[in-house]
Write a protein that holds these residues in place. Structure first.
Motif, PDB file in Angstrom:
ATOM      1  N   PRO A   1     -30.514 -33.456 -31.524  1.00  0.00           N
ATOM      2  CA  PRO A   1     -30.250 -32.036 -31.721  1.00  0.00           C
ATOM      3  C   PRO A   1     -30.625 -31.200 -30.490  1.00  0.00           C
ATOM      4  CG  PRO A   1     -32.267 -32.650 -32.825  1.00  0.00           C
ATOM      5  CD  PRO A   1     -31.700 -33.906 -32.270  1.00  0.00           C
ATOM      6  N   PHE A   2     -29.985 -30.053 -30.397  1.00  0.00           N
ATOM      7  CA  PHE A   2     -30.182 -29.209 -29.218  1.00  0.00           C
ATOM      8  C   PHE A   2     -31.179 -28.095 -29.470  1.00  0.00           C
ATOM      9  CE2 PHE A   2     -26.074 -31.205 -29.097  1.00  0.00           C
ATOM     10  CZ  PHE A   2     -26.118 -31.828 -27.872  1.00  0.00           C
ATOM     11  N   ILE A   3     -31.833 -28.170 -30.617  1.00  0.00           N
ATOM     12  CA  ILE A   3     -32.893 -27.207 -30.895  1.00  0.00           C
ATOM     13  C   ILE A   3     -34.126 -27.998 -31.323  1.00  0.00           C
ATOM     14  CG2 ILE A   3     -31.494 -25.212 -31.486  1.00  0.00           C
ATOM     15  CD1 ILE A   3     -31.692 -26.050 -34.411  1.00  0.00           C
ATOM     16  N   HIS A   4     -35.275 -27.378 -31.182  1.00  0.00           N
ATOM     17  CA  HIS A   4     -36.523 -28.035 -31.547  1.00  0.00           C
ATOM     18  C   HIS A   4     -37.443 -26.975 -32.123  1.00  0.00           C
ATOM     19  CE1 HIS A   4     -40.428 -30.062 -30.889  1.00  0.00           C
ATOM     20  NE2 HIS A   4     -39.731 -31.120 -31.210  1.00  0.00           N
ATOM     21  N   ASP A   5     -38.285 -27.379 -33.068  1.00  0.00           N
ATOM     22  CA  ASP A   5     -39.107 -26.361 -33.734  1.00  0.00           C
ATOM     23  C   ASP A   5     -40.310 -25.916 -32.905  1.00  0.00           C
ATOM     24  OD1 ASP A   5     -40.933 -28.386 -33.968  1.00  0.00           O
ATOM     25  OD2 ASP A   5     -41.081 -28.331 -36.150  1.00  0.00           O
ATOM     26  N   GLY A   6     -40.448 -26.470 -31.704  1.00  0.00           N
ATOM     27  CA  GLY A   6     -41.476 -25.985 -30.795  1.00  0.00           C
ATOM     28  C   GLY A   6     -42.860 -26.565 -31.008  1.00  0.00           C
ATOM     29  N   SER A   7     -43.024 -27.480 -31.981  1.00  0.00           N
ATOM     30  CA  SER A   7     -44.346 -28.058 -32.191  1.00  0.00           C
ATOM     31  C   SER A   7     -44.647 -29.066 -31.088  1.00  0.00           C
ATOM     32  CB  SER A   7     -44.410 -28.747 -33.557  1.00  0.00           C
ATOM     33  OG  SER A   7     -43.396 -29.721 -33.644  1.00  0.00           O
TER      34      SER A   7
ATOM     35  N   ILE B   1     -34.891 -21.697 -34.087  1.00  0.00           N
ATOM     36  CA  ILE B   1     -35.718 -21.760 -35.287  1.00  0.00           C
ATOM     37  C   ILE B   1     -37.029 -22.404 -34.879  1.00  0.00           C
ATOM     38  CG2 ILE B   1     -35.904 -22.605 -37.640  1.00  0.00           C
ATOM     39  CD1 ILE B   1     -32.787 -23.061 -37.402  1.00  0.00           C
TER      40      ILE B   1
ATOM     41  N   PRO C   1     -25.714 -27.062 -33.313  1.00  0.00           N
ATOM     42  CA  PRO C   1     -26.993 -27.302 -32.638  1.00  0.00           C
ATOM     43  C   PRO C   1     -27.711 -28.578 -33.070  1.00  0.00           C
ATOM     44  CG  PRO C   1     -27.130 -25.405 -34.108  1.00  0.00           C
ATOM     45  CD  PRO C   1     -25.702 -25.782 -34.049  1.00  0.00           C
ATOM     46  N   LEU C   2     -27.452 -29.066 -34.277  1.00  0.00           N
ATOM     47  CA  LEU C   2     -28.206 -30.245 -34.716  1.00  0.00           C
ATOM     48  C   LEU C   2     -27.453 -31.552 -34.513  1.00  0.00           C
ATOM     49  CD1 LEU C   2     -29.857 -28.723 -37.877  1.00  0.00           C
ATOM     50  CD2 LEU C   2     -31.097 -29.835 -36.041  1.00  0.00           C
TER      51      LEU C   2
ATOM     52  N   PRO D   1     -34.022 -28.269 -25.011  1.00  0.00           N
ATOM     53  CA  PRO D   1     -35.263 -28.960 -25.369  1.00  0.00           C
ATOM     54  C   PRO D   1     -35.213 -30.419 -24.912  1.00  0.00           C
ATOM     55  CG  PRO D   1     -33.886 -28.757 -27.300  1.00  0.00           C
ATOM     56  CD  PRO D   1     -33.081 -28.248 -26.132  1.00  0.00           C
TER      57      PRO D   1
ATOM     58  N   PHE E   1     -35.649 -32.737 -34.611  1.00  0.00           N
ATOM     59  CA  PHE E   1     -35.928 -31.300 -34.599  1.00  0.00           C
ATOM     60  C   PHE E   1     -37.411 -31.030 -34.835  1.00  0.00           C
ATOM     61  CE2 PHE E   1     -36.376 -27.397 -37.217  1.00  0.00           C
ATOM     62  CZ  PHE E   1     -36.050 -26.464 -36.247  1.00  0.00           C
TER      63      PHE E   1
END
Lengths: 319, 424
Positions: free
Chosen positions: A13-19, B2, B310-311, B339, B394
């Motif tokens: 995925p191209f997003i991450h929850d930042g943890s 998110i 995005p996912l 990311p 994610f």
């Protein structure tokens, strides 16, 4: 039309929850602070020395391994600092400097790095390090001997020794309120029950430790202690006493839920905690040692992979 | 986009973007001067009868190899035939066409449309916008009994199919009738979020409501939650007799049957760098750079352009990449927001295990996949149960590319199996 820009091509995925791992570790350090500060306040400069040496030597041991393995320097992730701090929280304030350094060596190097570093240790490194010292130099862990020169203004006998020696009658001087407010002797960071509980609740709410483990560990302690107490109230102390003395609270919130050595599925986590609590009381009440938390946690660490075999059925699993 | 909430105790919940705007703006990208058609057959397998300089009319059948069909989205001349490498070893033949000014429609389809058979539907309609998997109806191993028209989109932030349900209900309805006719399957159900489902129901379409929590609109989850059946690990919905067709594809088929002209414009959701979205209508084959031009988007060096959401999307490596019949979304990501995965080991925090909708032991799988023990992961830890939602990566604290490892493992296992089958 054929102007070629160079694009990044990564994968989904191209997003991450930042943890991030360091966030987890720094928050564990933060959550441990109330209990540690109370210890420093109570035991003064010797405790400051032990905590400082423990944290710094743990970090240095990890750095030494990083250098020897020619790997990336990982000391910034807070992992060694957590090991150092939690280890110091278990110690009496009076232990000599070499004792601390040896302990962090066993914790960081033997307990974690030789297994492959963070995430690969089968046992909680702090527990392993502390137990090696406990078996090797038993007297330094005798809180009654170690803290004999302090004047606390309260009953300075280690509560669990009192229980072991005098049965339930020996515990009558300790009220749960006093025990929670650090009016007992013990490790630098393991006597301030209220601080440990607050830190633990903070970690649970933030999702940095798994509530199932902490709560079932405490439940295991309470249930087992209650059974003993009901069967023979003269010999065995009640559940409240066990809950707030020794390493019970630090074990429930800072030792047992360590990520790498504990299970992640729901039922295994409950069993893991319950068995830990059960073994703690078993060792305290009918075993050879005064406190059973460390041995109990080492044992559940060992059993964790077996507990973890109980797992939910995956979607569409064909038997 | 998110981020993890302050209270980490509760499981993170990610929702699809549900279309609420009753009349969202649609940017129409003008016809480009050159297009590229991608047909999934390697160039060295031959081009059928196609050669450079051929004149193709809009809607004319193009074929490069047996069972590989597309229809030309424009009127123009073939200027180049070349190889094109896709993800996971997929090979395409790229047909570049210079677009003529005047559009001329191929007459053949309007005759066929009057009494269309499954064979001609497969030929002419497999590459309409939305890319319906019509070949499934002729596959010898599967026996489809229910067609599920997916009015929800496959990824968060994407609203392409929802928009089609909302704005092209009439075409959708005649598409459903047409598909029912040429496949001979009567059980056709539209799956859509609540508001759109009510709309479709009022129009006389059989519907089921799908929840807005990701990944509830994923085919295997729809079958589990709305049809009460579980697709066995390693099998596809088709093996149970369910065939998924996107709402856009069905609406395209409807338009084709109603008008006798094969639709050529793809609807897609454009996700900008700041996360805002725009719906775009664009001719199939248009280079993606033309879409950016029409929408006033500048791409800088090291930005990322993603086909899909995005996912689950996949990044493309050139702005010349053409829009395909299944490109439901384009996402642009600023280089500072990419990311990147790390080399950090798994710390066994268990976040992935808790979020996995397929209840897999992701923490164990990643330990097996990193050193390449694919078969063990498949045999002992349910690798094939994965529904490919991407949630594990994610939430990964160590930023391990778990999802990519799983896809790679599945691909490698398929390759091994194929090689074994060939040598028996």
């Amino acid at each position: 039309m054929y102007s070629q820009k160079k694009l990044i091509v990564s994968h989904a995925p191209f997003i991450h929850d930042g943890s991030r791992v360091p966030t987890r570790n720094y928050h564990i350090l933060l959550a441990a602070l109330p209990a540690v500060l109370m210890g420093l306040f109570q035991y003064g400069i010797p405790a400051v020395a032990v905590v400082a040496l423990s944290v710094s030597s743990a970090i240095l041991w990890e750095l030494v391994i990083n250098v020897l393995r020619k790997s990336e320097k990982t000391i910034g992730d807070g992992n060694a600092a957590v090991i150092g701090l939690v280890f110091a929280m278990l110690l009496p304030a009076t232990v000599p400097w070499w004792f601390v350094i040896t302990g962090t060596f066993f914790a960081v190097v033997v307990g974690q790095q030789i297994f492959g570093g963070i995430g690969s240790n089968p046992f909680n490194p702090v527990v392993l390090g502390a137990l090696i010292l406990f078996i090797g130099w038993k007297d330094y862990f005798d809180f009654n001997v170690a803290l004999v020169n302090f004047d606390f203004g309260f009953d300075a006998i280690y509560p669990l020794t009192a229980l072991k020696s005098f049965g339930a009658a020996g515990t009558q001087g300790f009220t749960p309120g006093d025990l929670l407010m650090a009016k007992q002797t013990g490790g630098i960071g393991s006597t301030f029950g209220l601080g440990l509980v607050l830190g633990g609740i903070y970690l649970i709410i933030r999702g940095f430790i798994r509530w199932e483990i902490s709560l079932s560990f405490l439940a295991g302690v309470v249930i087992t202690a209650l059974i003993f107490n009901v069967v023979n109230p003269d010999q065995y102390a009640g559940p409240m006493f066990h809950l707030f003395t020794g390493y019970t609270l630090i074990g429930a919130f800072f030792l047992a839920p360590e990520d790498s050595s504990s299970p992640v599925n729901f039922i295994p986590m409950l069993i893991y905690g319950l068995v830990g609590g059960f073994m703690t009381i078993l060792i305290r009440n009918i075993g050879a040692y005064v406190d059973g938390v460390l041995f109990a946690i080492l044992l559940i660490n060992l059993l964790a992979p077996i507990f973890e075999k109980i797992r939910p059925k995956a979607l569409g699993k064909v038997d | 986009m998110i981020k993890k909430s302050f209270i980490g105790l509760v499981k993170p919940r990610i929702d699809y973007t549900v279309l609420t705007d009753l009349d969202p703006a649609l940017i129409e990208v003008s016809k480009p001067s050159q297009i590229k058609l991608l047909l999934e057959s390697p160039l060295d397998r031959g081009n059928g009868d196609l050669k450079k300089g051929d004149l193709l009319k809009t809607g004319q059948l193009v074929t490069t190899a047996k069972d590989i069909y597309a229809t030309s989205p424009v009127t123009g001349t073939v200027s180049d035939l070349s190889g094109w490498a896709g993800d996971f070893g997929r090979n395409f033949t790229a047909i570049t066409m210079d677009v003529a000014k005047d559009e001329e429609y191929d007459e053949q389809f309007s005759d066929i449309a009057k009494e269309i058979s499954l064979e001609s539907a497969i030929r002419y309609l497999s590459a309409v916008p939305g890319s319906p998997p019509l070949k499934n109806f002729k596959h010898p191993d599967v026996d489809i009994h229910t067609i599920i028209v997916n009015g929800m989109d496959e990824d968060i932030a994407v609203t392409t199919n929802q928009y089609v349900v909302q704005s092209r209900l009439k075409a959708l309805k005649s598409g459903i009738a047409a598909v029912g006719k040429f496949t001979g399957i009567n059980s056709i159900v539209l799956v859509a979020p609540e508001r759109l489902a009510a709309m479709a129901l009022a129009a006389g379409i059989e519907v089921k409501v799908v929840g807005s929590q990701y990944p509830m609109a994923q085919p295997k989850m729809i079958i589990k939650n709305l049809f009460g059946q579980v697709v066995p690990a390693g099998k596809k919905p088709e093996n149970l007799g369910y065939c998924f067709i996107s709402a856009e594809a069905v609406a395209s088929i409807g338009t084709a049957m109603d008008t006798g002209k094969i639709p050529t414009d793809k609807i897609l959701t454009l996700i900008r760098k700041d996360g805002s979205t725009t719906l775009v209508s664009v001719r199939i084959g248009t280079p993606v750079s033309e879409v950016f031009k029409a929408c006033d988007i500048t791409i800088n060096d090291k930005d990322q352009v993603i086909f899909g959401g995005p996912l689950t999307g996949s990044a493309i490596y050139s702005e010349d990449h053409p829009i395909l019949s299944d490109t439901n979304a384009i996402m642009i990501q600023d280089k500072d927001n990419v990311p990147l995965s790390s080399e950090y080991p798994c710390v066994n925090c268990g976040e992935c295990v808790r979020i996995c909708p397929a209840r897999m032991q992701v923490n164990m799988i990643v330990r097996l996949l990193e050193p390449g023990h694919y078969e063990e992961a498949e045999n002992n830890y349910d690798l094939n149960s994965c529904i490919e939602c991407g949630l594990c990566s994610f939430v990964c604290v160590a930023k391990i590319p778990i999802f990519q490892y799983i896809r790679l493992a599945k691909y490698e296992l398929d390759r091994i199996r194929l090689a074994e089958a060939e040598h028996v």
